[in-house]
Write a protein that holds these residues in place. Sequence first.
Motif, PDB file in Angstrom:
ATOM      1  N   SER A   1       5.128  -6.871   6.176  1.00  0.00           N
ATOM      2  CA  SER A   1       5.430  -6.690   4.903  1.00  0.00           C
ATOM      3  C   SER A   1       4.295  -5.512   4.690  1.00  0.00           C
ATOM      4  O   SER A   1       3.382  -5.311   5.262  1.00  0.00           O
TER       5      SER A   1
ATOM      6  N   GLN B   1       7.124  -1.131  -1.683  1.00  0.00           N
ATOM      7  CA  GLN B   1       6.804  -1.365  -1.373  1.00  0.00           C
ATOM      8  C   GLN B   1       4.616  -0.362  -0.843  1.00  0.00           C
ATOM      9  O   GLN B   1       3.695  -0.850  -0.871  1.00  0.00           O
TER      10      GLN B   1
ATOM     11  N   ALA C   1      -1.273  -2.641   4.800  1.00  0.00           N
ATOM     12  CA  ALA C   1      -2.337  -3.014   4.218  1.00  0.00           C
ATOM     13  C   ALA C   1      -3.822  -3.266   5.154  1.00  0.00           C
ATOM     14  O   ALA C   1      -4.717  -2.662   5.594  1.00  0.00           O
ATOM     15  N   MET C   2      -3.281  -4.450   5.090  1.00  0.00           N
ATOM     16  CA  MET C   2      -4.664  -5.173   6.195  1.00  0.00           C
ATOM     17  C   MET C   2      -4.851  -4.607   7.235  1.00  0.00           C
ATOM     18  O   MET C   2      -5.847  -4.525   7.141  1.00  0.00           O
TER      19      MET C   2
ATOM     20  N   GLN D   1      -4.131  -1.232  -3.095  1.00  0.00           N
ATOM     21  CA  GLN D   1      -4.447  -2.595  -2.151  1.00  0.00           C
ATOM     22  C   GLN D   1      -5.841  -1.899  -1.010  1.00  0.00           C
ATOM     23  O   GLN D   1      -6.946  -2.597  -0.785  1.00  0.00           O
ATOM     24  N   ALA D   2      -5.575  -0.710  -0.140  1.00  0.00           N
ATOM     25  CA  ALA D   2      -6.036  -0.518   0.989  1.00  0.00           C
ATOM     26  C   ALA D   2      -6.811   0.545   0.775  1.00  0.00           C
ATOM     27  O   ALA D   2      -7.110   1.565  -0.562  1.00  0.00           O
TER      28      ALA D   2
ATOM     29  N   ASN E   1       1.956  -5.597   2.716  1.00  0.00           N
ATOM     30  CA  ASN E   1       0.464  -6.139   1.899  1.00  0.00           C
ATOM     31  C   ASN E   1       0.139  -5.921   3.585  1.00  0.00           C
ATOM     32  O   ASN E   1      -1.432  -6.561   3.834  1.00  0.00           O
ATOM     33  N   GLY E   2       0.883  -6.507   4.459  1.00  0.00           N
ATOM     34  CA  GLY E   2       0.073  -6.634   6.158  1.00  0.00           C
ATOM     35  C   GLY E   2      -0.138  -5.618   6.514  1.00  0.00           C
ATOM     36  O   GLY E   2      -0.961  -5.516   7.391  1.00  0.00           O
TER      37      GLY E   2
ATOM     38  N   SER F   1       2.125  -0.660  -3.852  1.00  0.00           N
ATOM     39  CA  SER F   1       1.655  -1.601  -3.621  1.00  0.00           C
ATOM     40  C   SER F   1       0.419  -1.545  -2.351  1.00  0.00           C
ATOM     41  O   SER F   1      -0.406  -1.972  -2.835  1.00  0.00           O
ATOM     42  N   ALA F   2       1.242  -1.319  -1.531  1.00  0.00           N
ATOM     43  CA  ALA F   2       0.179  -1.461  -0.467  1.00  0.00           C
ATOM     44  C   ALA F   2      -1.374  -0.490  -0.412  1.00  0.00           C
ATOM     45  O   ALA F   2      -2.291  -0.996  -0.243  1.00  0.00           O
TER      46      ALA F   2
ATOM     47  N   ASP G   1       4.776 -12.429   9.745  1.00  0.00           N
ATOM     48  CA  ASP G   1       4.183 -10.954   9.093  1.00  0.00           C
ATOM     49  C   ASP G   1       2.540 -10.684  10.427  1.00  0.00           C
ATOM     50  O   ASP G   1       1.955 -11.591  10.031  1.00  0.00           O
TER      51      ASP G   1
END
Length: 491
Positions: free
Chosen positions: A382, A343, A387-388, A350-351, A384-385, A346-347, A416
């Motif tokens: 998550s 995980q 990373a955002m 993206q970041a 993804n969260g 994955s983040a 999330d």
Amino acid sequence: MATTPITLATVLEKYEPVIGLEVHVQLLTATKAFCGCSTQFGAPPNTNVCPVCLGMPGALPVLNRKAVEFAVLAATALNCQVRERSIFARKNYFYPDLPKGYQISQFDKPLAEHGYIDIKTAAGPKKIGITRLHMEDDAGKSLHDGLPDSADKSSVDLNRSGTPLIEIVSEPDIRSADEAYEYLTNLKEIILYTGVSDCNMEEGSLRCDANVSIRPKGQEQFGTKAEVKNVNSFRFIKQALDYEILRQFEVLESGGQVKQETRLYNSNEGRTYSMRSKEQAHDYRYFPEPDLLPLVVDTKWRDEIVSTLPELPEARRKRMIAEYGITDGDAHTLTLTRTMADQFESAAKQAKNPKRVANLVQGELIGRLKAKGLEIEQSPISMNGVAMSADLVEAGTISGKMLKDLYDLAFERGEDFPAIYEKEKPQQISDTGALEKIIDEVIAANPKQLEQYRAGKKTVIGFFVGQVMKASKGAANPALVNELLTKKLEG
């Protein structure tokens, strides 16, 4: 134990501990080692059974192919040499939870040998050898409580009987309880990464017996060992080993001899008790299992199995440090489980700043998960969260204080980060004019601190930053606040 406290440091001045570990790992197959019964944990007693795992006359075992593949994966991950041809044997002994009267195991020709695990010690890296890894089936489970009619009776649940196991036997290379703990921690981590077991000690998926002796420093010959069984956590194994080292020291120092025996650890009392003498132990009378052909794992099959082996923890740490610019400590935390590592990567991909993602996972996410008693898989936020949120801070859209508040809301509401951010939409104040107005008000309200700053006490700027952030309800851009404040205070 003697009334006068004896420390481990005292023991280690004169003696050297010698420890070897035998670890049993249940394989995460859907069915048992030699029959089609389910391995599901927690089923009603004696429901996942059949004539094969009950040892009925004439019932013939059939080897579970998936169990072999899992065993080969584990052996490869532990740097073992996998034999092309191994032999199953009958290990004969009588016990109520062993309905066949023997355990199907491997003896002189195990599946794999000559492996090792790297551990870290105070003196530096160290290799702990693995003598062998062999396959066998599990026994049932004796239950000594929970009977409605009498506390003096026991019952047997044979659901576990026939569950596929691997036994991993270390060399006697371990020299302290701390090294044993490190070895077991690394072993569990590697096995979990391979996916061949869940290593759940509470459910009996991972069990460990320890052999421990002490010998005078400089002596090559091993001392008489005691075996410590039925310890259900790594922490208790460490405590049991420390106790045994101290106990054996006192026996030898008082002129006695250590008995070769099996001992049980009582975690409530923090001590071991004698269970049985090894001299009186059964002769297992091993002989080749007549109902099973030799197990042949040829090169083609072995290569197919090994091709599914995932990247292992230590290799993954090194790659992540190089690829994402994170520290060794970051990498260690982020690879504690394969899920967390997957995980995070994955983040991070993206970041804009993977290092910031690593900091948020460790500084904001893991602490909240621990406080709630949650695993990474149960996190409302998550990766993804994460990373955002990292990108929003990186861009200056939100402050660190805003991020903390949003994370708190996410955990409170079970939502999330993107959903929470969309609802709350906090915006960091980066407008110079608006910030200068707040700064002017803060300076005017605190003449004493202004005088201290201009008298040379520059650390007072931290007070002013705090007051500005408070006045802006955490919305001010901290970097811009520092810049504007410095100009105002110096002016």
